[in-house]
Design a protein around this motif. Structure first.
Motif, PDB file in Angstrom:
ATOM      1  N   ASN A  49      40.116  17.244  39.033  1.00 27.04           N
ATOM      2  CA  ASN A  49      39.686  16.522  37.839  1.00 27.04           C
ATOM      3  C   ASN A  49      40.818  15.696  37.239  1.00 27.04           C
ATOM      4  O   ASN A  49      40.594  14.581  36.754  1.00 27.04           O
ATOM      5  CB  ASN A  49      39.191  17.510  36.777  1.00 27.04           C
ATOM      6  N   LEU A  50      42.017  16.244  37.277  1.00 24.36           N
ATOM      7  CA  LEU A  50      43.148  15.628  36.582  1.00 24.36           C
ATOM      8  C   LEU A  50      43.826  14.543  37.413  1.00 24.36           C
ATOM      9  O   LEU A  50      44.118  13.447  36.911  1.00 24.36           O
ATOM     10  CB  LEU A  50      44.157  16.721  36.220  1.00 24.36           C
ATOM     11  N   LEU A  51      44.076  14.829  38.674  1.00 18.72           N
ATOM     12  CA  LEU A  51      44.836  13.905  39.519  1.00 18.72           C
ATOM     13  C   LEU A  51      44.215  12.515  39.618  1.00 18.72           C
ATOM     14  O   LEU A  51      44.928  11.508  39.504  1.00 18.72           O
ATOM     15  CB  LEU A  51      45.015  14.525  40.908  1.00 18.72           C
ATOM     16  N   PRO A  52      42.892  12.396  39.844  1.00 18.91           N
ATOM     17  CA  PRO A  52      42.315  11.051  39.943  1.00 18.91           C
ATOM     18  C   PRO A  52      42.539  10.201  38.700  1.00 18.91           C
ATOM     19  O   PRO A  52      42.741   8.987  38.803  1.00 18.91           O
ATOM     20  CB  PRO A  52      40.818  11.328  40.156  1.00 18.91           C
ATOM     21  N   ALA A  53      42.495  10.827  37.527  1.00 18.79           N
ATOM     22  CA  ALA A  53      42.709  10.065  36.295  1.00 18.79           C
ATOM     23  C   ALA A  53      44.140   9.556  36.201  1.00 18.79           C
ATOM     24  O   ALA A  53      44.389   8.472  35.675  1.00 18.79           O
ATOM     25  CB  ALA A  53      42.380  10.929  35.086  1.00 18.79           C
ATOM     26  N   LEU A  54      45.079  10.341  36.720  1.00 18.28           N
ATOM     27  CA  LEU A  54      46.483   9.970  36.612  1.00 18.28           C
ATOM     28  C   LEU A  54      46.862   8.845  37.571  1.00 18.28           C
ATOM     29  O   LEU A  54      47.833   8.126  37.318  1.00 18.28           O
ATOM     30  CB  LEU A  54      47.368  11.196  36.887  1.00 18.28           C
ATOM     31  N   VAL A  55      46.116   8.706  38.659  1.00 14.97           N
ATOM     32  CA  VAL A  55      46.466   7.657  39.625  1.00 14.97           C
ATOM     33  C   VAL A  55      45.552   6.445  39.518  1.00 14.97           C
ATOM     34  O   VAL A  55      45.638   5.515  40.318  1.00 14.97           O
ATOM     35  CB  VAL A  55      46.438   8.205  41.070  1.00 14.97           C
ATOM     36  N   GLY A  56      44.643   6.455  38.534  1.00 10.84           N
ATOM     37  CA  GLY A  56      43.887   5.249  38.225  1.00 10.84           C
ATOM     38  C   GLY A  56      42.682   4.962  39.080  1.00 10.84           C
ATOM     39  O   GLY A  56      42.362   3.792  39.307  1.00 10.84           O
ATOM     40  N   VAL A  57      41.973   5.984  39.568  1.00 12.72           N
ATOM     41  CA  VAL A  57      40.771   5.708  40.359  1.00 12.72           C
ATOM     42  C   VAL A  57      39.662   5.187  39.446  1.00 12.72           C
ATOM     43  O   VAL A  57      39.688   5.379  38.229  1.00 12.72           O
ATOM     44  CB  VAL A  57      40.278   6.977  41.096  1.00 12.72           C
ATOM     45  N   LYS A  58      38.685   4.534  40.035  1.00 18.65           N
ATOM     46  CA  LYS A  58      37.558   4.014  39.256  1.00 18.65           C
ATOM     47  C   LYS A  58      36.694   5.164  38.750  1.00 18.65           C
ATOM     48  O   LYS A  58      36.397   6.101  39.490  1.00 18.65           O
ATOM     49  CB  LYS A  58      36.701   3.069  40.111  1.00 18.65           C
ATOM     50  N   PHE A  59      36.272   5.071  37.504  1.00 21.24           N
ATOM     51  CA  PHE A  59      35.437   6.128  36.922  1.00 21.24           C
ATOM     52  C   PHE A  59      34.129   6.273  37.690  1.00 21.24           C
ATOM     53  O   PHE A  59      33.652   7.393  37.913  1.00 21.24           O
ATOM     54  CB  PHE A  59      35.143   5.819  35.455  1.00 21.24           C
ATOM     55  N   ARG A  60      33.551   5.159  38.102  1.00 21.53           N
ATOM     56  CA  ARG A  60      32.288   5.199  38.843  1.00 21.53           C
ATOM     57  C   ARG A  60      32.424   6.050  40.096  1.00 21.53           C
ATOM     58  O   ARG A  60      31.563   6.900  40.383  1.00 21.53           O
ATOM     59  CB  ARG A  60      31.877   3.777  39.225  1.00 21.53           C
ATOM     60  N   ASN A  61      33.505   5.846  40.839  1.00 12.68           N
ATOM     61  CA  ASN A  61      33.715   6.614  42.062  1.00 12.68           C
ATOM     62  C   ASN A  61      34.008   8.083  41.765  1.00 12.68           C
ATOM     63  O   ASN A  61      33.569   8.982  42.490  1.00 12.68           O
ATOM     64  CB  ASN A  61      34.865   6.013  42.876  1.00 12.68           C
ATOM     65  N   PHE A  62      34.750   8.318  40.695  1.00 14.20           N
ATOM     66  CA  PHE A  62      35.048   9.700  40.305  1.00 14.20           C
ATOM     67  C   PHE A  62      33.768  10.447  39.963  1.00 14.20           C
ATOM     68  O   PHE A  62      33.549  11.579  40.416  1.00 14.20           O
ATOM     69  CB  PHE A  62      35.996   9.713  39.102  1.00 14.20           C
ATOM     70  N   ALA A  63      32.910   9.827  39.151  1.00 19.67           N
ATOM     71  CA  ALA A  63      31.674  10.486  38.730  1.00 19.67           C
ATOM     72  C   ALA A  63      30.755  10.737  39.924  1.00 19.67           C
ATOM     73  O   ALA A  63      30.181  11.827  40.065  1.00 19.67           O
ATOM     74  CB  ALA A  63      30.959   9.632  37.682  1.00 19.67           C
ATOM     75  N   LEU A  64      30.625   9.751  40.802  1.00 18.74           N
ATOM     76  CA  LEU A  64      29.745   9.889  41.964  1.00 18.74           C
ATOM     77  C   LEU A  64      30.207  11.007  42.889  1.00 18.74           C
ATOM     78  O   LEU A  64      29.412  11.868  43.299  1.00 18.74           O
ATOM     79  CB  LEU A  64      29.694   8.567  42.735  1.00 18.74           C
ATOM     80  N   THR A  65      31.488  11.007  43.223  1.00 17.90           N
ATOM     81  CA  THR A  65      31.996  12.016  44.150  1.00 17.90           C
ATOM     82  C   THR A  65      32.032  13.404  43.516  1.00 17.90           C
ATOM     83  O   THR A  65      31.944  14.409  44.231  1.00 17.90           O
ATOM     84  CB  THR A  65      33.404  11.649  44.644  1.00 17.90           C
ATOM     85  N   THR A  66      32.143  13.458  42.203  1.00 22.04           N
ATOM     86  CA  THR A  66      32.090  14.753  41.530  1.00 22.04           C
ATOM     87  C   THR A  66      30.700  15.359  41.638  1.00 22.04           C
ATOM     88  O   THR A  66      30.532  16.511  42.047  1.00 22.04           O
ATOM     89  CB  THR A  66      32.490  14.622  40.051  1.00 22.04           C
ATOM     90  N   VAL A  67      29.697  14.580  41.275  1.00 20.09           N
ATOM     91  CA  VAL A  67      28.319  15.081  41.319  1.00 20.09           C
ATOM     92  C   VAL A  67      27.945  15.540  42.726  1.00 20.09           C
ATOM     93  O   VAL A  67      27.425  16.645  42.925  1.00 20.09           O
ATOM     94  CB  VAL A  67      27.331  14.002  40.835  1.00 20.09           C
ATOM     95  N   LEU A  68      28.217  14.692  43.720  1.00 26.35           N
ATOM     96  CA  LEU A  68      27.815  15.010  45.092  1.00 26.35           C
ATOM     97  C   LEU A  68      28.750  16.035  45.739  1.00 26.35           C
ATOM     98  O   LEU A  68      28.310  16.901  46.499  1.00 26.35           O
ATOM     99  CB  LEU A  68      27.782  13.740  45.936  1.00 26.35           C
ATOM    100  N   GLY A  69      30.035  15.936  45.424  1.00 27.14           N
ATOM    101  CA  GLY A  69      31.014  16.788  46.088  1.00 27.14           C
ATOM    102  C   GLY A  69      30.974  18.245  45.684  1.00 27.14           C
ATOM    103  O   GLY A  69      31.366  19.117  46.463  1.00 27.14           O
ATOM    104  N   ILE A  70      30.510  18.539  44.463  1.00 25.75           N
ATOM    105  CA  ILE A  70      30.490  19.936  44.029  1.00 25.75           C
ATOM    106  C   ILE A  70      29.182  20.633  44.361  1.00 25.75           C
ATOM    107  O   ILE A  70      29.069  21.853  44.171  1.00 25.75           O
ATOM    108  CB  ILE A  70      30.764  20.063  42.512  1.00 25.75           C
ATOM    109  N   ILE A  71      28.204  19.912  44.881  1.00 26.06           N
ATOM    110  CA  ILE A  71      26.920  20.538  45.190  1.00 26.06           C
ATOM    111  C   ILE A  71      27.046  21.654  46.235  1.00 26.06           C
ATOM    112  O   ILE A  71      26.477  22.744  46.037  1.00 26.06           O
ATOM    113  CB  ILE A  71      25.904  19.475  45.642  1.00 26.06           C
ATOM    114  N   PRO A  72      27.764  21.459  47.358  1.00 20.31           N
ATOM    115  CA  PRO A  72      27.851  22.552  48.333  1.00 20.31           C
ATOM    116  C   PRO A  72      28.426  23.840  47.746  1.00 20.31           C
ATOM    117  O   PRO A  72      27.869  24.930  47.942  1.00 20.31           O
ATOM    118  CB  PRO A  72      28.763  21.977  49.419  1.00 20.31           C
ATOM    119  N   GLY A  73      29.538  23.730  47.035  1.00 23.88           N
ATOM    120  CA  GLY A  73      30.130  24.914  46.429  1.00 23.88           C
ATOM    121  C   GLY A  73      29.231  25.526  45.366  1.00 23.88           C
ATOM    122  O   GLY A  73      29.126  26.759  45.247  1.00 23.88           O
TER     123      GLY A  73
END
Length: 249
Positions: A167-191
């Protein structure tokens, strides 16, 4: 979402200590919570209060659902101990389907809260420095931009990466919020599915006088698919790297 991406940096205050307050508050609460709440946000607490929780859920289902999501958001947003317990509780109280939906929703909201707290504070300064840098840092920044979605998926899918780091690292290196939100929603589903599934059978575990065995998360039938998804997420990065080598030869 596109508008948010375009104003990621513009919306943040450019000077002043006030922009660091959200992240500082999260870190302070996280430290205090680690020492004061870890004995309360536990499976023992859930076992001791199971009948009361189930009775309240049956009498006030929507209220219980809202309270559960709100508490889970706070746990994630402030990196408090008990996220695994909360995920299992989602399955225990709401079943596999709705439990997974509530777990993913709450975890995503909490992750976004951390992202923006970091982005508006340290993230703004670090991103500006990375963009102004040359040499190795500039190459790393370019590589991240070219493989942003794949890298973010890897952070979510690799079990060894702590959730707060993803959660923290992407914000510190400047990733796009859109990509962060998308990969968060989809990426945490398996776990989320795995933890929620454990919670579905939690009542039987308590009836036997036992506690949930989260070590099964490292069993081959569980860790194998997660590692497979991680490899799939890394595939675009590998392909681009191989093409780059061939092009440079």
């Amino acid at each position: 979402m596109d508008n948010l991406d375009k104003t990621d940096r513009a919306a943040a205050p450019r000077t002043g200590w006030a922009r660091h307050i959200p992240l500082a508050a999260i870190l302070l609460v996280a430290v205090l919570g680690f020492f004061t709440l870890r004995d309360y946000l536990s499976f023992d607490t859930l076992r001791d209060n199971r009948e009361a929780l189930l009775a309240f859920r049956d009498a006030h289902y929507l209220v219980m659902a809202a309270l559960f999501v709100a508490i889970y958001v706070v746990i994630v947003a402030f990196s408090l101990p008990g996220a695994a317990v909360a995920s299992v509780t989602g399955g225990f109280l709401f079943g596999l389907g709705l439990g997974t939906v509530f777990n993913v929703t709450a975890a995503t909201i909490g992750a976004i809260a951390i992202f923006w707290a970091a982005r508006l504070g340290l993230g703004q300064a670090l991103t500006a420095r990375m963009e102004a840098s040359e040499g190795t840092i500039a190459k790393l920044r370019k590589g991240l931009e070219e493989n942003e979605i794949s890298v973010l998926f890897l952070l979510r899918l690799v079990p060894a990466v702590p959730f707060f780091v993803a959660n923290l690292l992407p914000a510190l290196v400047g990733v796009k919020f859109r990509n962060f939100a998308l990969t968060t929603v989809l990426g945490i589903i398996p776990g989320a599915l795995v933890f929620t599934w454990i919670g579905v059978g939690l009542g039987e575990v308590f009836d036997r006088g036992e506690s949930p065995d989260l070590s099964l998360l490292w069993e081959p039938q569980i860790i194998g698919p997660l590692l497979g998804l991680s490899a799939l997420a890394a595939l675009p990065i590998v392909i681009k790297a191989l093409r780059g080598r061939k092009g440079g030869v």
